[in-house]
Design a protein around this motif. Structure first.
Motif, PDB file in Angstrom:
ATOM      1  N   GLY A   5       0.409  10.109  -0.302  1.00 11.04           N
ATOM      2  CA  GLY A   5      -0.772  10.909  -0.595  1.00 11.04           C
ATOM      3  C   GLY A   5      -1.909  10.152  -1.246  1.00 11.04           C
ATOM      4  N   ARG A   6      -1.820   8.828  -1.272  1.00 13.06           N
ATOM      5  CA  ARG A   6      -2.843   8.017  -1.951  1.00 13.06           C
ATOM      6  C   ARG A   6      -3.459   7.000  -0.994  1.00 13.06           C
ATOM      7  NH1 ARG A   6      -2.381   7.427  -8.059  1.00 13.06           N
ATOM      8  NH2 ARG A   6      -1.343   9.375  -8.605  1.00 13.06           N
ATOM      9  N   GLY A   7      -4.573   6.417  -1.434  1.00 13.76           N
ATOM     10  CA  GLY A   7      -5.202   5.382  -0.638  1.00 13.76           C
ATOM     11  C   GLY A   7      -4.503   4.043  -0.778  1.00 13.76           C
ATOM     12  N   PRO A   8      -4.654   3.168   0.206  1.00 13.71           N
ATOM     13  CA  PRO A   8      -4.073   1.818   0.111  1.00 13.71           C
ATOM     14  C   PRO A   8      -4.658   1.062  -1.068  1.00 13.71           C
ATOM     15  CG  PRO A   8      -4.745   2.307   2.370  1.00 13.71           C
ATOM     16  CD  PRO A   8      -5.295   3.396   1.519  1.00 13.71           C
TER      17      PRO A   8
ATOM     18  N   PHE B 197      -4.781  -1.951  10.791  1.00 11.01           N
ATOM     19  CA  PHE B 197      -3.540  -1.835  10.026  1.00 11.01           C
ATOM     20  C   PHE B 197      -2.315  -1.741  10.907  1.00 11.01           C
ATOM     21  CE2 PHE B 197      -4.594  -1.175   5.556  1.00 11.01           C
ATOM     22  CZ  PHE B 197      -5.969  -0.966   5.611  1.00 11.01           C
ATOM     23  N   GLY B 198      -1.200  -2.257  10.397  1.00  7.10           N
ATOM     24  CA  GLY B 198       0.100  -1.986  10.978  1.00  7.10           C
ATOM     25  C   GLY B 198       0.580  -0.615  10.523  1.00  7.10           C
ATOM     26  N   THR B 199       1.738  -0.227  11.030  1.00  2.35           N
ATOM     27  CA  THR B 199       2.270   1.104  10.720  1.00  2.35           C
ATOM     28  C   THR B 199       2.936   1.163   9.343  1.00  2.35           C
ATOM     29  OG1 THR B 199       4.210   0.474  11.979  1.00  2.35           O
ATOM     30  CG2 THR B 199       2.605   1.886  13.093  1.00  2.35           C
TER      31      THR B 199
ATOM     32  N   LEU C 250      -4.542 -11.407  -0.043  1.00  2.00           N
ATOM     33  CA  LEU C 250      -5.260 -11.808   1.170  1.00  2.00           C
ATOM     34  C   LEU C 250      -4.923 -13.259   1.449  1.00  2.00           C
ATOM     35  CD1 LEU C 250      -9.034 -11.248   1.874  1.00  2.00           C
ATOM     36  CD2 LEU C 250      -8.066 -13.529   2.007  1.00  2.00           C
TER      37      LEU C 250
ATOM     38  N   LYS D 260      -0.513   5.530  11.177  1.00  2.00           N
ATOM     39  CA  LYS D 260      -1.118   4.408  10.472  1.00  2.00           C
ATOM     40  C   LYS D 260      -2.559   4.701  10.083  1.00  2.00           C
ATOM     41  CE  LYS D 260      -2.390   1.969  14.695  1.00  2.00           C
ATOM     42  NZ  LYS D 260      -2.249   0.722  15.454  1.00  2.00           N
TER      43      LYS D 260
ATOM     44  N   LEU E 200       1.592  -2.136   3.756  1.00  2.30           N
ATOM     45  CA  LEU E 200       0.813  -2.212   4.986  1.00  2.30           C
ATOM     46  C   LEU E 200       0.269  -3.614   5.183  1.00  2.30           C
ATOM     47  CD1 LEU E 200      -1.436   0.971   4.421  1.00  2.30           C
ATOM     48  CD2 LEU E 200       0.797   0.870   5.510  1.00  2.30           C
TER      49      LEU E 200
ATOM     50  N   PHE F 271      -5.105  -2.837  -2.494  1.00  2.71           N
ATOM     51  CA  PHE F 271      -5.066  -4.243  -2.093  1.00  2.71           C
ATOM     52  C   PHE F 271      -4.105  -5.035  -2.967  1.00  2.71           C
ATOM     53  CE2 PHE F 271      -6.409  -8.251  -0.578  1.00  2.71           C
ATOM     54  CZ  PHE F 271      -6.495  -9.087  -1.669  1.00  2.71           C
TER      55      PHE F 271
ATOM     56  N   TYR G 204     -12.015   5.318   6.966  1.00  5.90           N
ATOM     57  CA  TYR G 204     -10.776   5.232   7.718  1.00  5.90           C
ATOM     58  C   TYR G 204     -10.156   6.620   7.719  1.00  5.90           C
ATOM     59  CZ  TYR G 204     -10.863   0.130   6.993  1.00  5.90           C
ATOM     60  OH  TYR G 204     -11.209  -1.202   6.976  1.00  5.90           O
TER      61      TYR G 204
ATOM     62  N   GLN H 151      -4.180  -9.332   5.342  1.00  3.01           N
ATOM     63  CA  GLN H 151      -4.094  -8.736   4.016  1.00  3.01           C
ATOM     64  C   GLN H 151      -2.860  -7.845   3.924  1.00  3.01           C
ATOM     65  OE1 GLN H 151      -7.745  -6.821   2.819  1.00  3.01           O
ATOM     66  NE2 GLN H 151      -9.002  -8.228   4.017  1.00  3.01           N
TER      67      GLN H 151
ATOM     68  N   GLN I  32       0.751   1.377  -0.345  1.00  2.26           N
ATOM     69  CA  GLN I  32       0.316   2.767  -0.286  1.00  2.26           C
ATOM     70  C   GLN I  32       1.425   3.671  -0.817  1.00  2.26           C
ATOM     71  OE1 GLN I  32      -0.636   4.526   3.585  1.00  2.26           O
ATOM     72  NE2 GLN I  32      -2.204   5.799   2.610  1.00  2.26           N
TER      73      GLN I  32
ATOM     74  N   LYS J 255     -13.993  -4.946  10.266  1.00  2.00           N
ATOM     75  CA  LYS J 255     -13.029  -3.898  10.606  1.00  2.00           C
ATOM     76  C   LYS J 255     -11.615  -4.383  10.304  1.00  2.00           C
ATOM     77  CE  LYS J 255     -11.065  -2.105  14.888  1.00  2.00           C
ATOM     78  NZ  LYS J 255     -11.277  -2.044  16.349  1.00  2.00           N
ATOM     79  N   LEU J 256     -10.897  -3.623   9.497  1.00  2.00           N
ATOM     80  CA  LEU J 256      -9.493  -3.912   9.224  1.00  2.00           C
ATOM     81  C   LEU J 256      -8.632  -3.099  10.179  1.00  2.00           C
ATOM     82  CD1 LEU J 256      -8.732  -3.923   5.377  1.00  2.00           C
ATOM     83  CD2 LEU J 256      -8.602  -5.824   6.973  1.00  2.00           C
TER      84      LEU J 256
ATOM     85  N   TYR K 140      -1.395  -4.485   1.705  1.00  2.00           N
ATOM     86  CA  TYR K 140      -1.745  -3.362   0.843  1.00  2.00           C
ATOM     87  C   TYR K 140      -0.480  -2.576   0.515  1.00  2.00           C
ATOM     88  CZ  TYR K 140      -6.712  -3.970   1.935  1.00  2.00           C
ATOM     89  OH  TYR K 140      -7.990  -4.474   2.047  1.00  2.00           O
TER      90      TYR K 140
ATOM     91  N   PHE L 279     -10.181   8.251   4.206  1.00  2.00           N
ATOM     92  CA  PHE L 279     -10.360   7.312   3.099  1.00  2.00           C
ATOM     93  C   PHE L 279     -11.688   6.586   3.237  1.00  2.00           C
ATOM     94  CE2 PHE L 279      -6.255   7.767   1.326  1.00  2.00           C
ATOM     95  CZ  PHE L 279      -5.323   7.821   2.351  1.00  2.00           C
TER      96      PHE L 279
ATOM     97  N   GLY M 126     -10.682   4.599  -1.801  1.00  8.83           N
ATOM     98  CA  GLY M 126     -10.671   5.786  -2.640  1.00  8.83           C
ATOM     99  C   GLY M 126      -9.370   6.555  -2.484  1.00  8.83           C
TER     100      GLY M 126
END
Lengths: 113, 112
Positions: free
Chosen positions: A41-44, A103-105, A49, B42, A89, A46, B35, A34, A38, A100-101, A36, B91, B104
């Motif tokens: 200061g915010r959430g990822p 994530f890369g950096t 996919l 990350k 991301l 989507f 998360y 997937q 970002q 479970k996801l 994403y 999150f 969120g």
């Protein structure tokens, strides 16, 4: 060991050009990959996919490719705009895990006029 | 459009104190997650929750952490005795199936 690497920390491109971001992984067997977005200061959020048996997916100006032989995904933004500036991301859902996801950096994309 | 909400947006606490971070996932979703993201690093998986139980957890999610879905709408993360290294953005996310996850806005936890 397991790794997810995104090509560079930062990518600067001019407005109107195509941005190409890379995600490479080792020692995973992803069921899904997937992408994403970002913002600071915010959430990822989507974006796209792609499943292990799919080669390419598109959505408007976005395109994702997935090569399980090379263990690589490419993420393209065509006709890029300054509003596309964000961190992108890559995330894997590994086969055999519940959901479970990992994530890369991330790659920070800056689109300039 | 439905969205995941989290409260508070920022929590400051002293080392050793307990904190509870709250989330309201999207209403028809079945899988719920926490998360965390330490500044400049990350996004890291902590725990997933499905059918009223933990389905998976990471090495980070030790005995100091717990999750609960006390009613049909809230999903909470409790840290029993906070440490300085728990300072991060936390999150919450939810999904209908094992596909795309909806995140969120996060809670910034600062442990002093």
């Amino acid at each position: 060991s397991q790794k997810i690497e995104q090509n560079s920390e930062a990518l600067n491109i001019q407005e109107g050009k195509t941005a190409t971001l890379t995600c490479n992984y080792t020692n995973y067997s992803p069921a899904y990959l997937q992408w994403y977005r970002q913002d600071p200061g915010r959430g990822p959020v989507f974006l796209l996919l792609i499943r292990e048996n799919e080669k390419e997916k598109r959505k408007e100006r976005l395109k994702v490719t997935f090569d399980t032989t090379l263990k690589q995904s490419l993420f393209h933004i065509t006709a890029s705009q300054p509003a596309d500036s964000a961190t992108y991301l890559c995330a894997l859902l590994n086969t055999g895990t519940a959901s479970k996801l990992t994530f890369g950096t991330g790659t920070r994309l800056q689109v300039t006029l | 459009e439905p969205e995941v909400t989290q409260t508070p947006s920022h929590q400051v606490t002293q080392m050793g104190q307990e904190v509870i971070l709250r989330c309201v996932p999207i209403s028809n979703h079945l899988y719920f997650y926490w998360y965390r993201q330490i500044l400049g690093q990350k996004v890291e998986f902590l725990v997933s929750f499905y059918n009223n139980e933990i389905s998976e957890k990471s090495e980070i999610f030790d005995d100091q952490f717990s999750v609960e879905r006390p009613d049909g709408s809230n999903f909470t993360l409790k840290i029993r005795s906070t440490k300085l290294e728990d300072s991060a953005m936390y999150f919450c996310a939810s999904t209908w199936d094992r596909g795309e996850q909806y995140f969120g806005p996060g809670t910034r936890l600062t442990v002093t």
